[in-house]
Scaffold this motif. Sequence first.
Motif, mmCIF file in Angstrom:
data_model
loop_
_atom_site.group_PDB
_atom_site.id
_atom_site.type_symbol
_atom_site.label_atom_id
_atom_site.label_comp_id
_atom_site.label_asym_id
_atom_site.label_seq_id
_atom_site.Cartn_x
_atom_site.Cartn_y
_atom_site.Cartn_z
ATOM 1 N N PRO A 1 -13.530 20.839 14.573
ATOM 2 C CA PRO A 1 -14.803 20.711 13.846
ATOM 3 C C PRO A 1 -15.495 22.062 13.638
ATOM 4 N N GLU A 2 -15.456 22.890 14.658
ATOM 5 C CA GLU A 2 -16.063 24.224 14.599
ATOM 6 C C GLU A 2 -15.330 25.111 13.576
ATOM 7 N N TYR A 3 -14.014 25.055 13.615
ATOM 8 C CA TYR A 3 -13.210 25.843 12.681
ATOM 9 C C TYR A 3 -13.461 25.372 11.248
ATOM 10 N N PHE A 4 -13.483 24.054 11.065
ATOM 11 C CA PHE A 4 -13.755 23.493 9.737
ATOM 12 C C PHE A 4 -15.072 24.037 9.190
ATOM 13 N N ASP A 5 -16.101 24.021 10.021
ATOM 14 C CA ASP A 5 -17.421 24.474 9.564
ATOM 15 C C ASP A 5 -17.405 25.937 9.132
ATOM 16 N N SER A 6 -16.718 26.776 9.911
ATOM 17 C CA SER A 6 -16.756 28.203 9.571
ATOM 18 C C SER A 6 -15.968 28.478 8.292
ATOM 19 N N ASN B 1 -15.447 26.205 5.936
ATOM 20 C CA ASN B 1 -16.175 25.513 4.869
ATOM 21 C C ASN B 1 -17.310 26.368 4.316
ATOM 22 N N LYS B 2 -17.995 27.048 5.216
ATOM 23 C CA LYS B 2 -19.106 27.901 4.800
ATOM 24 C C LYS B 2 -18.588 29.010 3.870
ATOM 25 N N THR C 1 -17.134 27.504 0.505
ATOM 26 C CA THR C 1 -18.182 26.966 -0.368
ATOM 27 C C THR C 1 -18.891 28.112 -1.083
ATOM 28 N N GLU D 1 -16.310 13.495 9.256
ATOM 29 C CA GLU D 1 -16.535 14.305 10.471
ATOM 30 C C GLU D 1 -15.883 13.623 11.679
ATOM 31 N N ARG E 1 -12.672 14.905 13.910
ATOM 32 C CA ARG E 1 -12.831 15.115 15.355
ATOM 33 C C ARG E 1 -11.847 14.259 16.160
#
Lengths: 328, 328
Positions: A102-107, A109-110, A113, B321, B325
């Motif tokens: 989840p953390e990797y996805f967010d970084s 994704n930012k 995007t 999400e 996860r």
Amino acid sequence: MNNQIKIGIVGYGNLGRGVVAAIEQSTDMEIAGIFTRRAPESISVHNPNLKVLPISQAEEWKDEIDVMILCGGSATDLPEQGPQFAQMFNTVDSYDTHAKIPEYFDSVNKAATESGKTSIISVGWDPGLFSINRLMAEAILPKGETYTFWGKGVSQGHSDAIRRIEGVKGAVQYTVPIENAIESVRSGENPELSTAEKHLRVCYVVSEEGYDQAKIEKEIKTMPNYFADYETEVNFITEAELKEDHSKLPHGGFVIRGGHSGEGNKQIIEFSLNLDSNPEFTSSVLVAYARAAYRLNKEGQTGAKSVFEVPPVYLSPKSAEELRRDLL
Amino acid sequence: MNNQIKIGIVGYGNLGRGVVAAIEQSTDMEIAGIFTRRAPESISVHNPNLKVLPISQAEEWKDEIDVMILCGGSATDLPEQGPQFAQMFNTVDSYDTHAKIPEYFDSVNKAATESGKTSIISVGWDPGLFSINRLMAEAILPKGETYTFWGKGVSQGHSDAIRRIEGVKGAVQYTVPIENAIESVRSGENPELSTAEKHLRVCYVVSEEGYDQAKIEKEIKTMPNYFADYETEVNFITEAELKEDHSKLPHGGFVIRGGHSGEGNKQIIEFSLNLDSNPEFTSSVLVAYARAAYRLNKEGQTGAKSVFEVPPVYLSPKSAEELRRDLL
């Protein structure tokens, strides 16, 4: 200008070499360049047309490359390279540290995007094809249990753990699914099984001269986390045997869901892989998803995606019409 | 108003009943009504809250129903109902006349595009899940062969063909995949196999009194298209045995791709189903894709789709999400 999808490769280990091999089987893709942290001239490629370039020059290729396939490891390479390359390229990677996805996805994704690029993360077979099968089987049969078995295959982490023991010269560890456990799951009994109840650990070890093999065996079998909870078999072999019989990287496994419908009818869904070469297969999956990343981006679907968000049609070089006619 | 997805069911045979059972397992859906061509009062449903309505009233439910699941047959019901209901509703169906899928897709696509609805056609396991696996396996391993085996399972068409023979009171035909052929495919040998070389046909037949069983057996085994090209086994049993042992509708099968990567490494991908109830499983797949049709339509993705165009994430009631996860 041709219509081929232009692929860049970051990192030239087992995965990177597998990507080269997979693209050679693909009619709609070509390799624009291989980017490495090593000295480019130190890398030997079988095809003299392949460009090997320093990773520091990647940015200059922004407009020449449609998708960059990141072939680095999950521990240190991808957490940095994933978001960094997503600022410049569509990317595909095989990030597989489950707990940190989840953390990797967010970084990623930012970054993707902001740049208007498309990045498909955690591609391969687990995470990857196994994940898709877990999701679909659970969605179709909400009442039931899903089981994942791994193997028979080489676990690099466990092999490394053995090699760190004093007196060990070389070692390979196979994770082997327990046949009785698979049969029980296939029958729809939905047994309770821990990871240790599903897998054996079979080790082939070369000891240094003058070391006590019984002591090494005990050290392996009692190693916490890695072996202590498992049924573990240790075989001592010669260095020649290790090289001759255990230098391939086979793997595979099973995702099985035992579900129930209606008045208790058993419904079993199973997906399995039997792979001579784990890295080459993972690379083949990466290449199919690179095609998808390219198409999603053309459609304006930007940001990070997992395999869950990719329609199967984007993986194939064939048109939707052809696929409906021939494969549906 | 609640947030449940409201499902309508058109047709209340085996599939329609399976859809009711599957929705009872789904936390995010409810049944708005069952629409039938028969007299509604002639239909008995186990749950008194289920509304059974004449199909002629369906249009009045346009604003109450999110997705209509079409449970009619492919021969005559769906070619008419598919495009007709797509003018009013998001729809899902199990159209399975392989040769006519392109034509059917076009007619549903025209209706759904005009109405701004989303229609997923040919949903189930073959066409359906098997098709997805054929597509993905071929896209990942372009060099190789894909094999589809069906069974062990009841073939309604073949059972009907036997029942039409004079002197036959009842019959069930099982299509049985040949174990040796499966093993050969699993080993990666990529043999050439005709459909007849992959499957046995096992028949259980009840004869009328006074008819010659040897003559019936010969008539079955020499029937063109259905049996003549196959290894066929005919067993005569009593009517009581037929009812007791052969009244379920099990089915299943295998999609196996034997591929090669790199320097000839064998890579085997296998997907299989072992189903106690073929119609209940097909219904469970229809219900998961009804969820997808609802979501695709909310996103503005209108027109006809096949399972190839549906991202796995839309099948699950869980959020992207949560899925990343827990299942990636």
